[in-house]
Design a protein around this motif. Structure first.
Motif, PDB file in Angstrom:
ATOM      1  N   PRO A   1      49.102  43.748  40.845  1.00 39.80           N
ATOM      2  CA  PRO A   1      48.256  43.243  41.932  1.00 39.80           C
ATOM      3  C   PRO A   1      47.953  41.750  41.825  1.00 39.80           C
ATOM      4  N   LEU A   2      47.807  41.233  40.600  1.00 36.74           N
ATOM      5  CA  LEU A   2      47.549  39.806  40.438  1.00 36.74           C
ATOM      6  C   LEU A   2      48.759  38.952  40.816  1.00 36.74           C
ATOM      7  N   GLU A   3      49.955  39.555  40.795  1.00 42.09           N
ATOM      8  CA  GLU A   3      51.166  38.824  41.147  1.00 42.09           C
ATOM      9  C   GLU A   3      51.419  38.819  42.649  1.00 42.09           C
ATOM     10  N   LEU A   4      50.898  39.822  43.333  1.00 39.24           N
ATOM     11  CA  LEU A   4      51.216  39.993  44.744  1.00 39.24           C
ATOM     12  C   LEU A   4      50.143  39.483  45.688  1.00 39.24           C
ATOM     13  N   ALA A   5      48.935  39.242  45.183  1.00 39.91           N
ATOM     14  CA  ALA A   5      47.849  38.758  46.041  1.00 39.91           C
ATOM     15  C   ALA A   5      46.846  37.993  45.187  1.00 39.91           C
ATOM     16  N   SER A   6      46.152  37.059  45.817  1.00 42.82           N
ATOM     17  CA  SER A   6      45.147  36.280  45.095  1.00 42.82           C
ATOM     18  C   SER A   6      44.016  37.184  44.629  1.00 42.82           C
ATOM     19  N   ALA A   7      43.594  36.994  43.403  1.00 44.18           N
ATOM     20  CA  ALA A   7      42.529  37.807  42.834  1.00 44.18           C
ATOM     21  C   ALA A   7      41.163  37.314  43.315  1.00 44.18           C
TER      22      ALA A   7
ATOM     23  N   ALA B   1      39.511  32.052  33.602  1.00 46.08           N
ATOM     24  CA  ALA B   1      38.504  31.850  34.644  1.00 46.08           C
ATOM     25  C   ALA B   1      39.194  31.465  35.943  1.00 46.08           C
ATOM     26  N   LEU B   2      38.998  32.267  36.978  1.00 49.02           N
ATOM     27  CA  LEU B   2      39.557  32.002  38.305  1.00 49.02           C
ATOM     28  C   LEU B   2      38.404  31.945  39.305  1.00 49.02           C
ATOM     29  N   GLU B   3      37.918  30.762  39.538  1.00 49.80           N
ATOM     30  CA  GLU B   3      36.741  30.596  40.392  1.00 49.80           C
ATOM     31  C   GLU B   3      37.099  29.978  41.741  1.00 49.80           C
TER      32      GLU B   3
ATOM     33  N   THR C   1      47.074  29.102  43.071  1.00 52.48           N
ATOM     34  CA  THR C   1      48.076  28.567  42.145  1.00 52.48           C
ATOM     35  C   THR C   1      48.447  29.593  41.084  1.00 52.48           C
ATOM     36  N   PHE C   2      47.446  30.280  40.568  1.00 52.16           N
ATOM     37  CA  PHE C   2      47.666  31.318  39.558  1.00 52.16           C
ATOM     38  C   PHE C   2      48.542  32.433  40.131  1.00 52.16           C
ATOM     39  N   GLN C   3      48.251  32.864  41.365  1.00 48.68           N
ATOM     40  CA  GLN C   3      49.009  33.948  41.978  1.00 48.68           C
ATOM     41  C   GLN C   3      50.454  33.536  42.258  1.00 48.68           C
TER      42      GLN C   3
END
Length: 311
Positions: free
Chosen positions: A232-238, A255-257, A264-266
């Protein structure tokens, strides 16, 4: 059968493949009302032979020729035309399905429900049980960290051997070994041996530019379907928050704020699925995407059946 059920490689179904779970999927496939597999496809790699013989499927009738089997006379057409006609039959060859299973280290990742590797095995097992239902043989080739081949076999025994192999391959120690998808597809091309359909199951991280030509080559000989497996973290922004991640026993917190930070992380995590999805779309291949929490049944049914190719 007991040897498969009692395999010591049986896992927990989350981080390791549970062979008993894969075998139990047979019952679910048996309950699917619409026959998802068309064993005499009219696409590349079709099994439908033009050899006329003692097959069960009627093809056409033609004027009688000396030496024709009189037991195959078409009496209705003979009566209408006043001339002897012989029935011709098409011999249906047994279809073969080859599953290409990605075993790279990137598949051993998951933040919800299970690892991608476990989800991939569940989907592969469904492919096997659908193949059995259609009377097709099922074989597999693992690529990436695990380099193994299972020759196509038919019937329930073939599917059981397939499920057992998935468990054994998953239990192997996975070295940091990388195999470009193009190399794996080249190997698969040498292993087709009359396979009528190929199902590629991967997270796409090994997808390279040279894979385009290899997929085109495969498509000339077989029907090709692509199943992309992602977390799920690869397919959509968390959602915003702090996420604990563990790798090789080392636990860290990410930390993803900010919105931009999460996007960018996704994109970085989902780059593999994006590459493979774009390639499959450009080539017009049948394709589906699932995450580690999904029920793979619908995706596999679409790939093995007559559904469209959209994700």
């Amino acid at each position: 059968m007991s040897a498969v059920l009692a395999t010591p490689t049986d896992g927990d179904g989350r981080t390791r493949v549970a062979v008993t779970e894969l075998i139990a999927l047979r019952a679910r496939v048996a309950r699917v009302s619409w026959p998802p597999v068309q064993s005499r496809a009219s696409s590349a790699g079709q099994q439908h032979s033009r050899l006329y013989g003692r097959g069960m499927d009627y093809a056409e009738s033609r004027a009688y020729q000396p030496g024709d089997d009189v037991r195959r006379l078409d009496w209705r057409l003979t009566a209408r035309s006043g001339k002897l006609h012989t029935k011709l039959f098409q011999e249906e060859r047994e279809g073969r399905v080859l599953v290409l299973l990605d075993t790279h280290a990137s598949m051993r990742f998951g933040t919800r429900a299970r690892f991608k590797s476990v989800q991939a095995a569940r989907a592969a097992a469904l492919v096997a049980w659908f193949a059995v239902r259609a009377g097709e043989r099922i074989g597999a080739m693992a690529f990436g960290a695990c380099d193994r081949v299972l020759k196509p076999r038919g019937g329930v025994r073939g599917a059981l051997a397939f499920c057992g192999a998935l468990g054994e391959w998953d239990a192997l120690e996975n070295p940091a070994q990388f195999e470009p998808l193009s190399d794996a597809l080249a190997r698969a091309g040498r292993l087709l041996h009359g396979a009528s359909r190929v199902i590629l199951i991967s997270d796409g991280f090994s997808c390279d530019e040279a894979a385009r030509k290899r997929l085109l080559d495969l498509r000339h000989h077989a029907s090709v379907g692509v199943l992309m497996v992602g977390d799920p973290l690869e397919l959509a922004s968390a959602p915003a928050g702090r996420y604990p991640l563990e790798h090789d026993g080392v636990r860290r917190e990410v930390a993803l704020e900010a919105d931009r930070q999460r996007e960018t992380f996704q994109r970085a995590l989902g780059a593999g699925q994006q590459r493979l999805g774009d390639l499959a779309r450009a080539l017009g291949l049948r394709r589906r995407t699932i995450d580690t929490t999904a029920d793979p049944m619908d995706a596999v049914t679409a790939l093995m059946g007559q559904g469209g190719g959209v994700t």
